[in-house]
Design a protein around this motif. Structure first.
Motif: not given
Length: 537
Positions: A98, A91, A195-196, A96, A151
């Motif tokens: 996942n 990440n 999100n960041d 991302r 994301f």
């Protein structure tokens, strides 16, 4: 003596994998087709690692001791938390990685669920070593795929708290989430779902940084339903008294949840009611539900027996309701069971025994009163005063007067002659009959004469007149002096003697009378009276 009965009912809820077990397929990534390069081993399409897919174009890594990509790998050194395999995900910035898996069965809306997994930060990631917060899980109704590496926000998510950083590179750290399912979700997602701007990072020197970049290992993923047990037992304690027992959760590595919030394995349970305890193994996802029912077996039995009446010589079956709570029924005759045949006039008792108590009731058996016995009756009344009243019991019997049904409670006979009466008992099939003959006679007081009169014209007792109490016919009245001489006679009931003879007043003294006549209907009966009368002035 009081008794206590214990029954234990055991049941299991089972589908393909069983309720209360892990809903995650291949939770430790041990199932795979073949050894391949560990980097990018998990892809959007079904690949080497059974049950797991990437959620976007990014491709998480898979490490296996069997395939010689662990414990030493591209990003550090680590053995699996469980088994011999684990995965790794980057990440960094907007990038991302996942993963997702289809659950063994959809979630049940409204049920509570527990999810856990283990994480460890890789020792090196392109010379940038950060720990981040806000990792977590997400849920989806359908399979998720985004063709970019950005994301993804797919559905409800659970995150670790802010500013709780995962920086340990030596030990696996367990992460847990509890939530209530808001829908029948079928897909489970693992990774970072913010999100960041909502994620913080920490350097290995303990300095907060706005740059998000880390590589995390994941292993031993678990998701199970806290509200569905894979096995349950119901211990039923039937008792006759308010009792106390000790209830216990399962033995083993369990956490316990009692109905009242208690967390001990054993608990004292007092009083009638139903109690439960859950034994939860948060490592394996096993949930056991055990209930303890203390049942009050005391019941109130009403036998509902009443006094009975039968005809003498007959018999009758008397019974009580055969309730399931009754264990034994005993009659005072020695008979057992719900019914008994009785024939003798007496007081009887029946006793019903339940698990806890004995109930008893007495009742009487009597013979129906015999039919009223009638006899022939011959009676005589004064002809003008005929009245014979008979009281008839219409409750028990049926009456017939002169061969016709008679329904009144009183029968008045007012005419001379012959009367027939019959009584029948339709219950016992008995009857009796009789004849009543009414005759008439002359009553002695049909004619009464005064004993004196005073013919002095004062308006009081001036005439010798008889008093009539019946209807007289062929009437004659004659009056004689003391010498036997007839001084007055008449055939008219309303004609009286005025105390004169041949127009002259008679002497004071005693005179004699003779009165006769006939009375009554039909053949008249002759009456005749004689007496004396005193003439005074």
């Amino acid at each position: 003596m009081r008794y206590l009965w214990i029954y234990i009912l055991v049941g299991c809820f089972l589908t393909g994998r069983g309720y209360g077990q892990n809903l995650i397929p291949n939770p430790s990534f041990e199932q795979y087709d073949s050894c391949i390069s560990p980097l990018g081993a998990i892809r959007p399409d079904p690949g080497i690692i059974t049950g797991w897919l990437s959620t976007n174009a990014a491709t998480p890594d898979w490490f296996s001791e069997d395939c010689r990509s662990a414990p030493v790998n591209e990003y550090g050194y680590s053995y699996a938390q469980k088994g011999r395999c684990y995965i790794g995900m980057i990440n960094s910035g907007g990038y991302r990685e996942n993963i997702q898996a289809r659950l063994h069965r959809p979630l049940t809306p409204g049920n509570r669920y527990y999810a856990s997994y283990y994480v460890k930060r890789a020792r090196r990631y392109y010379s940038i070593c950060y720990g981040i917060d806000r990792i977590g899980i997400s849920l989806s109704m359908n399979r998720v795929f985004n063709a970019t590496t950005n994301f993804i926000s797919s559905g409800p998510a659970e995150h670790t708290p802010a500013n709780v950083f995962f920086t340990d590179t030596l030990n696996w750290v367990k992460v847990t989430h509890e939530f209530i399912a808001s829908g029948p979700y079928e897909y489970f997602l693992l990774g970072v779902f913010m999100n960041d701007n909502n994620i913080n990072s920490l350097t290995r020197n303990g300095v907060l940084n706005t740059i998000v970049g880390t590589y995390m290992y994941y292993d031993n993923v678990l998701l199970f339903d806290l509200d569905s047990a894979m096995e349950y037992t119901n211990t039923v304690i039937n008792t006759c008294t308010d009792t106390t027992i000790t209830g216990s959760g399962r033995n083993g590595n369990f956490t316990y949840q009692w109905f009242d919030g208690d967390t001990a394995q054993n608990k004292t349970l007092s009083g009638f009611g139903k109690y439960w305890v859950k034994s939860i193994d948060y490592d394996s996802g096993l949930v056991f539900m055990d209930t303890f029912s203390i049942v009050d077996n005391r019941v109130n039995i009403t036998l509902n027996l009443r006094d009975v009446e039968i005809c003498k010589g007959d018999s009758i079956q008397v019974s009580v309701e055969e309730l399931p709570e009754i264990r034994e029924i005993l009659w005072s005759t020695g008979a057992t069971g719900p019914a008994a045949w009785l024939k003798d006039e007496s007081t009887y008792t029946v006793r019903a025994t339940t698990q806890c108590d004995t109930f008893q009731q007495s009742f009487k058996l009597t013979y129906r009163p015999p039919v009223q016995q009638l006899y022939d009756l011959d009676t005589t009344f004064c002809w003008s005063n005929i009245l014979l009243s008979l009281k008839l019991n219409q409750d028990l019997y049926r009456w017939y007067y002169n061969d016709k049904l008679y329904v009144q409670w009183v029968l008045d006979l007012t005419t001379e002659g012959e009367h027939s009466l019959k009584v029948t008992d339709t219950v016992c099939n008995t009857e009796s009959s009789g004849k009543i003959t009414i005759r008439t006679r002359v009553c002695e007081d049909c004619i009464r004469m005064p004993n004196a009169f005073s013919p002095n014209n004062d308006g009081m007792n001036d005439l010798l007149l008889p008093y009539f109490y019946c209807d007289i016919q062929q009437y004659e009245l004659r009056v004689f002096n003391r010498f036997g001489e007839l001084v007055f006679e008449t055939a008219q009931p309303n004609a009286g003697w005025d105390g004169t003879y041949k127009g002259k007043p008679c002497e004071l003294g005693v005179y004699f009378y003779h009165v006769k006549g006939k009375y009554g209907p039909g053949e008249h009966e002759t009456i005749s009276y004689t007496g004396d009368i005193t003439l005074i002035r």
